[in-house]
Design a protein around this motif. Structure first.
Motif, PDB file in Angstrom:
ATOM      1  N   UNK A  11      30.786   8.890  23.470  1.00  0.00           N
ATOM      2  CA  UNK A  11      29.559   8.518  22.775  1.00  0.00           C
ATOM      3  C   UNK A  11      29.588   7.010  22.554  1.00  0.00           C
ATOM      4  N   UNK A  12      28.611   6.331  23.123  1.00  0.00           N
ATOM      5  CA  UNK A  12      28.585   4.863  23.086  1.00  0.00           C
ATOM      6  C   UNK A  12      27.466   4.404  22.169  1.00  0.00           C
ATOM      7  N   UNK A  13      27.812   3.559  21.217  1.00  0.00           N
ATOM      8  CA  UNK A  13      26.806   3.002  20.314  1.00  0.00           C
ATOM      9  C   UNK A  13      25.957   1.985  21.060  1.00  0.00           C
ATOM     10  N   UNK A  14      24.630   2.179  21.083  1.00  0.00           N
ATOM     11  CA  UNK A  14      23.731   1.293  21.797  1.00  0.00           C
ATOM     12  C   UNK A  14      22.999   0.326  20.876  1.00  0.00           C
ATOM     13  N   UNK A  15      23.004   0.587  19.567  1.00  0.00           N
ATOM     14  CA  UNK A  15      22.420  -0.396  18.672  1.00  0.00           C
ATOM     15  C   UNK A  15      21.467   0.199  17.652  1.00  0.00           C
ATOM     16  N   UNK A  16      20.959  -0.696  16.829  1.00  0.00           N
ATOM     17  CA  UNK A  16      19.962  -0.358  15.817  1.00  0.00           C
ATOM     18  C   UNK A  16      18.598  -0.803  16.341  1.00  0.00           C
ATOM     19  N   UNK A  48      15.676  -4.255  23.107  1.00  0.00           N
ATOM     20  CA  UNK A  48      15.140  -4.976  21.955  1.00  0.00           C
ATOM     21  C   UNK A  48      15.782  -4.417  20.688  1.00  0.00           C
ATOM     22  N   UNK A  49      17.032  -4.758  20.469  1.00  0.00           N
ATOM     23  CA  UNK A  49      17.747  -4.255  19.308  1.00  0.00           C
ATOM     24  C   UNK A  49      17.462  -5.055  18.057  1.00  0.00           C
ATOM     25  N   UNK A  50      17.813  -4.459  16.928  1.00  0.00           N
ATOM     26  CA  UNK A  50      17.637  -5.107  15.615  1.00  0.00           C
ATOM     27  C   UNK A  50      19.002  -5.281  14.967  1.00  0.00           C
TER      28      UNK A  50
END
Length: 572
Positions: A241-246, A303-305
Motif C-alpha cells: 500500500x503506497x501513500x499517494x498524498x493528501x 495536484x496534491x495538497x
C-alpha cells in the motif's frame, strides 16, 4: 624408377601428415583466441559505446586531449584544463570501453548466452516447478475464455517470456493476496478475485509454459486458472500500500468512485483490503469513509495538497472529514494502459530515444509504451528487458515497427541515421552511479561496497564522465530534429512532459491512459535492496572533472536555444 616412385610416395605421406598437423594446430589456436576474447569482453562489460573515443586510464582525471568534433560543437566551450574530449585509437582504448562493432558483438554474445542460460535443462526446470507447485498446493480450477478487451482477472498482469511457470504465477498472485491466478500464451500471468464467466474445453488450453516443460499455461485467448487463496498460509501476505498524498475531495465522492464503504475506526489496511477485493488500484479515505476507483480527470494524482490539511495523525479515521482526503495505491495494478502492440504499418519517421547509459532510458520506454500502446525498439539486444515485457527488444531496430528506438550511440554516422530524436539527459552524478550499479548488480540491484572501493570505480568515472558530455554535444551537433527532455523534469512533471514526448512521436493519447501511466509510473524497474543513505562515492578530483563537463554541456544547450541543465547539477 621404383626407387624414385618410393621416394615420391614417402614425401607425399610426410606432406599429408604435416598438413594435418598444421590444420589441427590452426584450429586449436583459433579456439583459444576466441575463448580469450570472450573472457576479455566479459571483463570489460561494454555497453552503448558512442563511437567517440574517451580518456584512457593512463590520461588521468582532467587530462588534456583533442577531439575535432567537440571543437566544432555549437556553443560548446571545453572545460578549463580539458582542451577537447580525446580521440583514442583502439589499441589505446580504456579498459572500460571498446569500439562500437566490438561492443555490438559482445552485446549479441551476451544476449545469446543469456538465452542459452535461460533455457536450463527442461527436466530440471520442470522438477523445480513441480516442487514449487507442491509447496504452494494451488488448486487447478479449469480452462476459461479470456477477452483481452474486458479481462476478468485484471488485478495484476505479469510477463515472463522465457521462464514462466505455474508456480511462478501462483506465487506472484499469492504474494499480493489474490484469489485466482490465470496463465495464457505460455508466458503471461493474470491475477484477480473473480473467476472468468465462460469456461472452455480443457484441450483449448494447449500452450506449454515457457519455463516448465510438460506444463500448460493457457492458450490463445484461453486461461489456465488456479485458486491460490490458500497459498503460503503461514507466511504474511504482502500488501504494498503506497501513500499517494493528501488531496482536495471532489464535490461528490460517490459519483467519482464506483465502490465505497463506511466503517467506524476505519484504517488504511481496512480500506486497502476492501478496494483490493473489488480490484481497484486506488483507495481514498475521508474520515470513516472509504472509496475505491481509478485516478481520473475528476481526481488526478498530480495536484496534491499539504498533508497537514488531512491531519498528521497516523489513524486514517482522524483525516479531515471535510474538503480533503487521503489517497493510497493498493497492490492492484491499473490495467487500463497495459496493452501494447507493434505498429500495424511502418513508421514514416525514424525516431531515436537517445540517452547516456543510466539516464533513465528504460523508464522512459516504459512510460512511452504505456502511454501510446506501442512497443519501443532498441539498438541493442537485452534479454532481461525482453523478459520483462519489452517485446521490441527482439525486433530488428531498423524494422520501423516500433514507435522509437533506444540508443546510447553518439557518433556522427549513428546519429544521422535517425530523422529525429528525443534526447534524455540526467544529472551525470546520478547517471554514473546508476550505470555502475547496473554493471555490477543488474537493472534492479545495487553494487556492493567492494565494487565502489575497488579500482573499477575511478577507472569508470575517468572513462564515462567525458562520454556523458560527448554524447549530448554530438547529438546537439548532428541531430536533425531534437526534443530535449531532462530526467529531473520528467520526474517532477510527469504528465506534461510525457504529453510533450507523445506529441513529438506524432501520437495522440487519452487522458485516462495518461492517468493510468501516472498510477503505474515506476513499472518493474525500481531498484530494490539496501541503499546507503547519503552515499557519496565521488572524490573532489572526480567532482571537479564532472562539474567542468556540466558547464560545457549547459553552455552548448543554451547555444542551441534549449533549456539549460537544471540547477541541481552544480555546484556539488
Amino acid at each position: 624408377m621404383a626407387k624414385v616412385f618410393f621416394r615420391l610416395q614417402k614425401f607425399l605421406r610426410r606432406t599429408q601428415f604435416l598438413l594435418f598437423f598444421l590444420t589441427a594446430a590452426y584450429l586449436m589456436a583459433g579456439s583459444l583466441l576466441l575463448l580469450q576474447r570472450a573472457r576479455l569482453a566479459a571483463q570489460q562489460g561494454p555497453r552503448g559505446s558512442s563511437g567517440l573515443a574517451l580518456p584512457g586510464p593512463d590520461m588521468g582525471l582532467g587530462a588534456k586531449a583533442a577531439d575535432p568534433h567537440l571543437a566544432q560543437s555549437p556553443g560548446a566551450q571545453l572545460p578549463m584544463g580539458v582542451d577537447t574530449l580525446p580521440e583514442v585509437e583502439l589499441r589505446h582504448s580504456p579498459r572500460w570501453m571498446a569500439s562500437r562493432n566490438s561492443e555490438l558483438r559482445w552485446l549479441r554474445r551476451r544476449w545469446f548466452h543469456r538465452f542459452i542460460g535461460d533455457q536450463e535443462p527442461m527436466q530440471t526446470a520442470g522438477l523445480r516447478a513441480m516442487r514449487g507447485t507442491a509447496e504452494h498446493k494451488g488448486t487447478y480450477v479449469g480452462c476459461f475464455s479470456d477477452d483481452s478487451r474486458e479481462r476478468t482477472l485484471k488485478g495484476a498482469v505479469f510477463y515472463d517470456l522465457r521462464k514462466m511457470t505455474v508456480a511462478h504465477c501462483q506465487e506472484a498472485c499469492a504474494e499480493r493476496a489474490y484469489a485466482y491466478a490465470g496463465l495464457a500464451y505460455g508466458a503471461e500471468c493474470y491475477c484477480g478475485n473473480k473467476l472468468p464467466a465462460t469456461t472452455s474445453r480443457p484441450e483449448e488450453c494447449n500452450s506449454e509454459c515457457k519455463g516448465e516443460k510438460g506444463s500448460v499455461c493457457g492458450g490463445v485467448n484461453r486461461l489456465s486458472v488456479y485458486r491460490v487463496e490458500e497459498l503460503q498460509a503461514a507466511a504474511p501476505r504482502r500488501r504494498n500500500v503506497i501513500y499517494r498524498g493528501c488531496f482536495r475531495a471532489p464535490e461528490n465522492l460517490t459519483d467519482t468512485f464506483p465502490a465505497s464503504l463506511i466503517q467506524p475506526n476505519l484504517t488504511v489496511e481496512m480500506c486497502s483490503e476492501f478496494c483490493s477485493k473489488k480490484e481497484f488500484p486506488l483507495a481514498v479515505i475521508r474520515g470513516r469513509e472509504c472509496y475505491c476507483g481509478y485516478p481520473t480527470g475528476h481526481f488526478p494524482l498530480r495536484h496534491g495538497a499539504d498533508r497537514r490539511l488531512c491531519s498528521a495523525m497516523p489513524n486514517a479515521s482522524s483525516a479531515a472529514a471535510g474538503g480533503y482526503c487521503l489517497a493510497y495505491q493498493t497492490p492492484v495494478q491499473d490495467t487500463r494502459c497495459t496493452d501494447r502492440k507493434f505498429l500495424t504499418t511502418k513508421s514514416k519517421g525514424f525516431i531515436a530515444l537517445s540517452s547516456f547509459p543510466g539516464a533513465g532510458n528504460t523508464w522512459a520506454r516504459h512510460l512511452i509504451e504505456h502511454a501510446t500502446g506501442y512497443y519501443t525498439g532498441s539498438y541493442y539486444f537485452d534479454g532481461a528487458l525482453y523478459n520483462k515485457g519489452f517485446k521490441g527488444e527482439k525486433d530488428h531496430w531498423r524494422s520501423r515497427r516500433t514507435i522509437c528506438v533506444k540508443t546510447h550511440e553518439s557518433g556522427k554516422t549513428e546519429i544521422e541515421m535517425f530523422d529525429s530524436a528525443i534526447l534524455l539527459i540526467r544529472n551525470p552524478y546520478k547517471s554514473l552511479m546508476a550505470e555502475f550499479n547496473r554493471k555490477f548488480a543488474g537493472h534492479l540491484g545495487y553494487a556492493a561496497d567492494r565494487n565502489w572501493k575497488s579500482k573499477d570505480w575511478p577507472d569508470f568515472v575517468n572513462s564515462y564522465a567525458s562520454w556523458w558530455a560527448s554524447h549530448v554535444l554530438d547529438w546537439l551537433k548532428y541531430g536533425k530534429r531534437l526534443l530535449v527532455i531532462h530526467y529531473e523534469d520528467l520526474k517532477q512533471s510527469l504528465i506534461p512532459k510525457l504529453k510533450e514526448m507523445v506529441e513529438f512521436l506524432n501520437m495522440t493519447v487519452t487522458e485516462d491512459r495518461l492517468l493510468c501511466v501516472e498510477n503505474n509510473r515506476d513499472g518493474n524497474f525500481k531498484r530494490s535492496g539496501a541503499k546507503q543513505k547519503d552515499f557519496e562515492p565521488f572524490t573532489q578530483e572526480m567532482k571537479d572533472l564532472i562539474n567542468r563537463y556540466i558547464l560545457t554541456v549547459d553552455e552548448a544547450l543554451r547555444g542551441r536555444n534549449f533549456t539549460g541543465l537544471p540547477r541541481e547539477y552544480v555546484p556539488r
